[in-house]
Structures are given as structure tokens and as C-alpha cells.
Write a protein that holds these residues in place. Structure first.
Motif: not given
Lengths: 294, 571
Positions: A20, A22-24, A26-28, A286, A292, B25-26
Motif C-alpha cells: 500500500h 509503495r502504491h501511494i 508511486t501514484e503520487n 492515505d 483506501r 484502481r484495480r
């Protein structure tokens, strides 16, 4: 390949937070950048004094007012002290003041606000009036007044910064607790035999965390600025202790004569610190919000 | 599969092969796939389906009000000759409101809370240049009269919060119809309204649309409502249309398995709880718990229970302080006005009435979350009404009275894994046990309510509505309570899920020997689950007795009105 099917959900849960995060990041990318800066500041605060090239207090009049060079990355000040070393060493003091004051106000202001929002009645009245009283002053002037009255120590700077931030925490926590005081899950918790304080701290408080985290991050930047500001006007840490505010104040006089680096580098560091915490707020929210995390 | 029996050749709205995708997102999710639909002039079409069937997305797409993540992937939509897919936002805006308009589910949310209703109607009229400042008020009052708002001149100055839910929905209808559109889309217009209000609102919509020759697209989850009011019914499942037929035929001869399942699950007269379950379900009745020796006294006896709320407001407080004000201003509002009833051991009692009748207040007093004003609540020989609600959490009686809440989402803490939610009462009030024993007990409870054990470490938002309802039930029965209050436990669920949950509740009652107080406005569900029923109105009991007798031979005119308001499909 040896993992049994039953162990799969557990593994997933363990890596869930990392994935999660990592996702945050990379997303922003801005969040990622601010996380990076934060780690840098943290490192500087922890190991900075042991790794800097010069003693931050040692003066060397021969090398006074030297511009940035390979030997002195950020140049030297009027007493020949290495500015880079002073900026790095100052991180620990500034961060300590900021973190301590934010931790203090997070606990005190958060609890007061939660209780005000949840119990209402006279608790709400008392907390509300305290907030109004504090907000009635220009916050920086109030902080100056507190430090001037209590004395020029680090503890009092922490206290003053915490007090001026109290309404921000109390009001946010109050609003968050207030909308949830009659929520279904709170009623359900009452039916489960939870006492009022346990409901407040165990059920409602965790739900206020995401927004409180944002508040922490935003006020952390403000706290750093506040501490530096107090020192800048001579009400905080005293020279020759390395501190960003003092360094800017000392360097300000030399800008007109062309020695810009004395005030510039501590100023930029201060700016980056505030900037980093403000951006971190969004990322943190987030990260701690389970909604989220799907 | 369309039945084109009484269609004029050119439909008002024609949708062909509509596919709507949402970017998440998925990855991309298809909410609507290859939907064809026609609405002829003057026709009423119902789209029926459970949550997630894509019925609302279809209607939003037609209105072109999809949110930003959604996009029309394929298909065509034509509305009286205008291509709705290609039309610019400006063109669509001109159509919206004037040519086609929409009624939403929650009327209060659809109205601006700080503007009087009259002004809001005027806004719409002026926006579409149907009224100038001179005649706006007159036209707005005419619109209010048309939706049968009593005393329209006074209501013109009312704010939405001053009006009941049914009235607000009438205002929304007035807004939607103000510009005399050709197509009205009603998205669950009566969900959340009482059954008598539902009937009044639906009758009104149908009458107005018929009088003006308008077409209506009714989006609903209620097959009965759809069949009772619409010409044709279209059934959707998972984004696809499974069946379209005339309202009469769909009930007599549903051709698709899903329609049959949906019809089976709808509570109606002359069926048992077991009949609601899909064909081929396990119907063996559970092993009843051997009844403990009792002296025959009821478990709970409520006598002359009263709950008063003082009226609020600065003016009233001043008046009270100064000893002025009229008697009417100063007498507190009686939400519950001296009611008496009893709940036997192992019995389920239905508490029926419309919103505001005091049934929820009564249940909150019985479960000791609210203090009574006067009267007694004798539970197993002890007057629990005398224990203040704030202290009841510490009472040993707390574990014996539990509750299942109306909204399964709201009643679970979003930050707790559901296993932790089920364990909460055991941790607080159960016999102390170690982690492994607690885990085993939670898993046992999950099995008991049919909740998949591997989902116990999930958060509520990762579960479906039915799963969350099961978690709520597991938590309520965790400590083997004697009395469980069920506050419309299935109101937020789809009918097929409702059928399963109702059966589960019935089985649990037999297995664990509990008593139920079942609070509901749905008489069909009460008929299936309850032994006895209490009908409430305006804080008082108007009728009580055995469910069978009350529902087949109601004595009170109000009970008769409630029963006659249930939409019955044409047979």
C-alpha cells in the motif's frame, strides 16, 4: 511453493501495508519525494552531529565569510564556522522542538477535543472557550508572550508551540468525534458493554486518526517555523547554539554586503522542512485510512 | 426478448448495446454491458435489479450524469431524435430538466437545505425561461398544488427540514415535472419512505405522468412495486438485461431463472420463510434447544412506557425561564405515549409502524440505550428501566439484551477487522479466555451465522451487505442473549439476501432459544417471522395480537390502511 493455502491471507496482510505504501508513493511522486526528504531530515537529526566535517561551534577567523567551496560546501559565517555543519547539527534541535510540541498537543488537544465532541455539555463549553481564548490572539504573538513570560528555554518553546496549536487539534478532534457519537457502531459498542471512555478511545479515536495525521503533519511544519521564528527574534534558543532561526537572523545582516550564503542555506533548509511536512500530510492520510487500502 | 405488443413505431428513448465502464484502481470494471431498452411515448418501464445490477448506472448514463470515472464504451442512445452519446454537454444540459428529468432516492438530499421550496421551484422555472420574475411565484404555487401539497401558499415559504420525507419527495416531483418533461426517470423514488407514503407518492407520479402523456422509467429493487405500477418490467443482473416482459406476464410466467429467484425471494402473502430461499436449498429445520424450566411469566413486560423529549429553541428556553409561553409550546413532545406489551420466552414480537411512530424509541428504551421518562420495563423479574442507560453497560443484564442494527455498514467500526467486532462483547462481558479460545469462539459464531471464516480478518468495507449483516448478527448472539432486538435488520439488503438472513434469524432463534423484538415497517416480513405483532401509531399501540389474526383480520382502520398500501402485483 511450500506455502499452504491457509497461510496465504496472513502473508497478504503482512505485505499489505508495504504494498500500500509503495502504491501511494508511486501514484503520487510528490508524496514519494516528501517521504525521501523526511528520511533525510530524520537521518540528519539522528547521526548528523557525528558525521559533519567541522565542529559547528569552532570558529576560525582566518576562514571567516568564505563563500561556498569544496572545503566549506555552504560557506562560512562571520566567525568562520562551517555553515553546512551548523545546518546539519541544527536539525536535531529543531526537529526535537517540533516533534515534542506536536506530540504534546496531539495528546492534550486531541483528547480535549474528543471529549468535547463526544460528551458535549459543559465539557464542550470549557474546551470551546479555551480554544476561543487562544484564537483571540495572533498566534505568533501569543507564543512570544508565553516564552517571554516563562523564560527562554527549549521546554518553554515546546510548551508555547503546543499551546498555540491547541485549538487546531481540539477543533478537528471535536468535529470528528461529534459526527460519530451516535453512529451505529458506537451504539453497538455500548451494547457490547463498553464504558464511555473505552468507546471514546477504542472506537472513536481510531476513526479520527486519518484526519489527525494530516493535522500532525501540517502543524509539524508550522511548529518548525514557529521555533525558528522565536529564535530569529531572539526569544528562543540563544547563540551560539546552531539553530536555523538564529542562523538566518545572524546572516540577515550580511545579505546587503553580498554574503548571501549565511542566511540562504539555513533558510532553504527551513523551507524544505516545512514543505516536506506539508506534503507528507496527504501521503500519511492515505496510508492510515483503511478505506483506501483495497 | 423485447415484447413489442403495444409499441408505437418510434420510441421516445432508444438505447442499443450500451456498455459503460468505470476506471478503478484495480482496472476497468464494466458496470453495464450490452443493454438494449426502449421507452415508448406514454409508457412506463421499470428496471428491476439488486444492488450492483447496473440499473442506476443505466439511468445516469441516459441523463449523462455519470461521474468522471465512468465512460460510455459502446452503444447508442437516442432521445426523441437526439443522439445522446454524441451530444455536447451544452445540448444535454438543455434537454435535462426540460425534456427529461429525474427523481432521486433521498428527497432531502436532493433539495437545497437553506432555500425555501418555493424558491427552488422558481429557480428551475426561471432557468428554463418558463417563468419571469412577475409570474414565478404564481407558477411555483401552481406546481405545489399539482403535487397535492396542502396549503401551498404557506408551504411555498417552508424549508425542506420543515417538511416530512413524503412531502419532500412531492417537492422533488414538482421540481422534476415543473418544465413538463417528456421522460421522467425515477431512481428508487420511494425507498426509505413509509408504505402509505410510498403508495401516495407512486399514485401521484403515475397519475401526473398519465395525465400529461409522459413516459416514465422507474428504477427499483422492488419487483412488486414495479409490476403494480408499470406497463413493462426489465430485469437486470450484473450489468446485463436478463428479461423484459409485460408486467402481467412477468409474474405469471417469469422466463429467466434470475427473475424466478428474485420473485421467490420477495416476501408475499401465503408463503413461509423457507419458500423464499432458492430452489434446492437445505430446508432441514434446526435442532431446537431444550427449553429451560420456566414459570410461564413473560421475559419482558412493558407497562405504561413513556418517553418525552422537551422542545428546544432559544425562545422556548427564555419563555420557560420567564414562566411564559403557551401550554402547547411548553409541553414536551411524547415520542412514546404510555404503551404496554409483553414478550414471552422464545417468542418473536413484531413492532410495526411508520417512521415517527415511536417504534425505534421504544426499542432503544428496551435495549437500555435511552432512558425512559416513566413506566416500567420488567425483564426477568427486574425493572431494568430503573437502571440509567449510562450505567447499564456495567450491568450483568447487559449481555442478556442485545441488538442487530438497521444499517450493517454503519454498525461496524470501519477501523476494526470484523473478527475483532464479533469478539468485542466476549472481551468486555464474557468469561475471560485466552487468545486461542477466543479465536475458536469467534470462528464458531461465524459458522453459526454462515459467515466465511477466512474473511474474519477483513475490514467492513471489504465485505458485501449480506456479509456485514451476518457479522452484526454474530456479534449480537455472541454471549447467548435472551432477548435480541432486530431493528429492521434487512432493510438495507437485497431481497435474495434478505430471504437468507431472515431464515438464518429464524433458525438461530430456534437453536438458541432466544426471544426477538422485530422492529419493521414491512408487514410482509413481519408476517413471516413473528408470532405476535404490535402496531404503533403516533407513540401509541393501536392494535396487538397474533400475527395471523391481525394481518388477516385487522380491527383498527390504521392497520387496514397499512395492509392495503403494500403494492400488490397484478395477478
Amino acid at each position: 511453493m511450500t506455502a499452504t493455502p491457509t497461510s496465504l491471507p496472513a502473508e497478504k496482510a503482512a505485505t499489505g501495508l508495504l504494498a500500500h505504501a509503495r502504491h501511494i508513493v508511486t501514484e503520487n511522486p510528490v508524496t514519494g519525494l516528501s517521504f525521501g526528504l523526511f528520511i533525510l531530515f530524520l537521518l540528519a537529526g539522528l547521526v548528523g552531529p557525528h558525521v559533519v566535517p567541522y565542529d559547528p561551534l569552532a570558529s576560525d577567523t582566518a576562514a571567516a565569510l568564505a563563500p561556498p567551496s569544496a572545503a566549506h560546501w555552504f560557506g562560512t559565517d562571520q566567525l568562520g564556522r562551517d555553515i553546512f555543519s551548523r545546518v546539519v547539527v541544527a536539525t536535531r534541535l529543531d526537529m526535537t522542538i517540533a516533534i515534542a510540541s506536536v506530540a504534546l498537543v496531539f495528546v492534550v488537544g486531541g483528547l480535549a477535543g474528543l471529549a468535547a465532541g463526544y460528551f458535549g455539555g459543559w465539557t464542550d463549553q470549557v474546551v470551546g472557550r479555551i480554544c476561543d481564548t487562544i484564537m483571540a490572539f495572533p498566534l505568533f504573538v501569543l507564543a512570544m508572550g508565553i516564552v517571554a513570560a516563562l523564560g527562554n528555554t527549549v521546554t518553554n518553546i515546546v510548551l508555547a508551540t503546543a499551546i498555540v496549536n491547541f485549538p487546531l487539534y481540539a477543533r478537528v478532534a471535536r468535529a470528528e468525534a461529534n459526527v460519530r457519537r451516535d453512529a451505529g457502531f458506537v451504539q453497538a459498542a455500548r451494547l457490547c458493554g463498553n464504558g464511555e471512555w473505552r468507546i471514546l478511545l477504542g472506537q472513536i479515536m481510531p476513526n479520527t486518526l486519518p484526519i489527525m495525521m494530516v493535522q500532525v503533519s501540517l502543524t509539524m511544519g508550522y511548529a518548525i517555523l514557529n521555533a525558528a521564528g522565536l529564535s530569529f527574534i531572539g526569544l528562543g534558543v540563544r547563540p551560539p547554539t546552531p539553530e536555523w532561526g538564529i542562523m538566518v537572523a545572524e546572516g540577515a545582516a550580511f545579505i546587503v554586503s553580498g554574503e548571501w550564503w549565511i542566511a540562504f542555506f539555513p533558510g532553504v533548509t527551513l523551507m524544505l522542512a516545512v514543505f516536506c511536512f506539508n506534503l507528507l500530510g496527504d501521503g500519511l492520510r492515505d496510508l492510515v485510512d483503511p478505506q483506501r487500502r483495497t | 426478448m423485447n415484447v413489442h405488443t403495444n409499441h408505437p413505431p418510434v420510441p421516445l428513448l432508444e438505447v442499443r448495446g450500451l456498455t459503460v465502464e468505470f476506471a478503478t484502481r484495480r482496472g476497468t470494471v464494466r458496470a453495464v454491458e450490452q443493454v438494449d431498452l426502449d421507452v415508448a411515448k406514454g409508457e412506463t418501464l421499470a428496471i428491476v435489479g439488486e444492488s450492483g445490477s447496473g440499473k442506476s448506472v443505466t439511468s445516469y448514463t441516459v441523463m449523462r450524469i455519470l461521474d468522471r470515472a465512468g465512460r460510455i464504451a459502446e452503444g447508442s442512445m437516442t432521445f426523441s431524435g437526439v443522439d445522446l452519446v454524441a451530444a455536447s454537454e451544452k445540448q444535454v444540459r438543455a434537454l435535462r430538466g426540460r425534456e427529461m428529468s429525474m427523481i432521486f432516492q433521498n428527497p432531502r438530499a436532493a433539495l437545497n437545505p437553506i432555500r425555501t421550496v418555493g424558491r427552488q421551484i422558481e429557480d428551475v422555472l426561471k432557468e428554463h425561461a418558463l417563468a419571469g420574475s412577475a409570474d414565478a411565484k404564481e407558477k411555483a404555487i401552481a406546481a405545489l398544488t399539482e403535487v397535492r401539497i396542502a396549503r401551498p401558499e404557506e408551504r411555498y415559504d417552508a424549508y425542506p427540514f420543515e417538511l416530512s420525507g413524503g412531502m419532500c419527495q412531492r417537492i422533488v416531483i414538482a421540481l422534476a415535472l415543473a418544465c413538463r418533461p417528456q421522460l421522467l426517470i425515477a431512481d428508487e423514488p420511494t425507498t426509505g419512505l413509509d408504505v402509505t407514503t410510498q403508495k401516495a407518492v407512486m399514485d401521484l407520479v403515475m397519475e401526473l405522468t398519465r395525465a400529461r402523456g409522459m413516459s416514465t422509467l422507474l428504477i427499483t429493487h422492488d419487483l412488486g412495486l414495479a409490476a403494480a405500477y408499470c406497463d413493462r418490467v426489465m430485469v437486470m443482473e450484473k450489468g446485463r438485461v436478463v428479461e423484459t416482459a409485460l408486467a402481467g406476464t412477468i409474474f405469471k410466467a417469469p422466463s429467466h431463472a434470475y427473475t424466478r429467484k428474485l420473485m421467490r425471494a420477495t416476501p408475499r402473502g401465503g408463503v413461509t420463510l423457507r419458500d423464499l430461499l432458492p430452489e434446492g436449498s437445505d430446508l432441514t429445520p434446526p435442532e431446537p434447544r431444550p427449553a429451560a424450566a420456566t414459570d410461564g411469566t413473560p421475559l419482558l413486560t412493558v407497562t405504561s412506557l413513556v418517553k418525552e423529549y422537551p422542545k428546544k429553541g432559544v425562545g422556548l428556553t427564555l419563555a420557560r425561564l420567564m414562566g411564559r409561553g403557551t401550554d402547547e409550546d411548553l409541553t414536551p413532545f411524547r415520542a412514546v405515549d404510555g404503551i404496554s406489551f409483553a414478550v414471552g420466552r422464545g417468542e418473536s414480537l413484531g413492532l410495526v409502524g411508520e417512521s415517527g411512530c415511536g417504534k425505534s424509541t421504544t426499542s432503544m428504551m428496551v435495549n437500555r440505550l435511552t432512558d425512559r421518562t416513566s413506566g416500567s420495563l420488567v425483564f426477568d423479574g427486574i425493572d431494568i428501566g430503573a437502571i440509567p442507560a449510562r450505567q447499564f453497560a456495567r450491568s450483568p443484564l447487559r449481555r442478556r439484551i442485545q441488538m442487530v442494527f438497521q444499517d450493517p455498514t454503519d454498525s461496524l467500526n470501519p477501523r476494526f477487522q470484523v473478527g475483532r467486532a464479533i469478539a468485542d462483547p466476549i472481551l468486555r462481558m464474557g468469561t475471560p479466555m485466552n487468545g486461542a479460545a477466543l479465536k475458536a469462539r469467534v470462528e464458531e459464531l461465524a459458522r453459526l451465522v454462515g459467515f466465511p471464516e477466512h474473511l474474519l480478518d477483513r475490514f467492513p468495507h471489504q465485505l458485501s451487505g449480506g456479509q456485514k449483516a451476518r457479522v452484526g448478527i454474530a456479534r449480537a448472539i455472541a454471549l447467548d442473549p435472551d432477548l435480541v432486538i432486530l431493528d429492521e435488520p434487512t432493510a438495507a439488503l437485497d431481497v435474495s439476501v434478505q430471504a437468507v438472513v431472515l431464515n438464518l434469524l429464524q433458525d438461530l432463534k430456534i437453536k438458541l432459544g432466544m426471544s426477538y423484538i422485530f422492529v419493521s415497517h414491512d408487514l410482509e416480513v413481519v408476517r413471516l417471522l413473528c408470532d405476535r405483532v404490535v402496531v404503533m401509531r403516533a407513540g401509541r399501540i393501536v392494535e396487538q395480537g397474533m400475527t395471523r389474526e391481525v394481518l388477516s383480520n385487522p380491527q383498527d382502520p390504521y392497520t387496514r390502511e397499512l395492509l392495503s398500501s403494500i403494492p400488490h402485483p397484478p395477478v
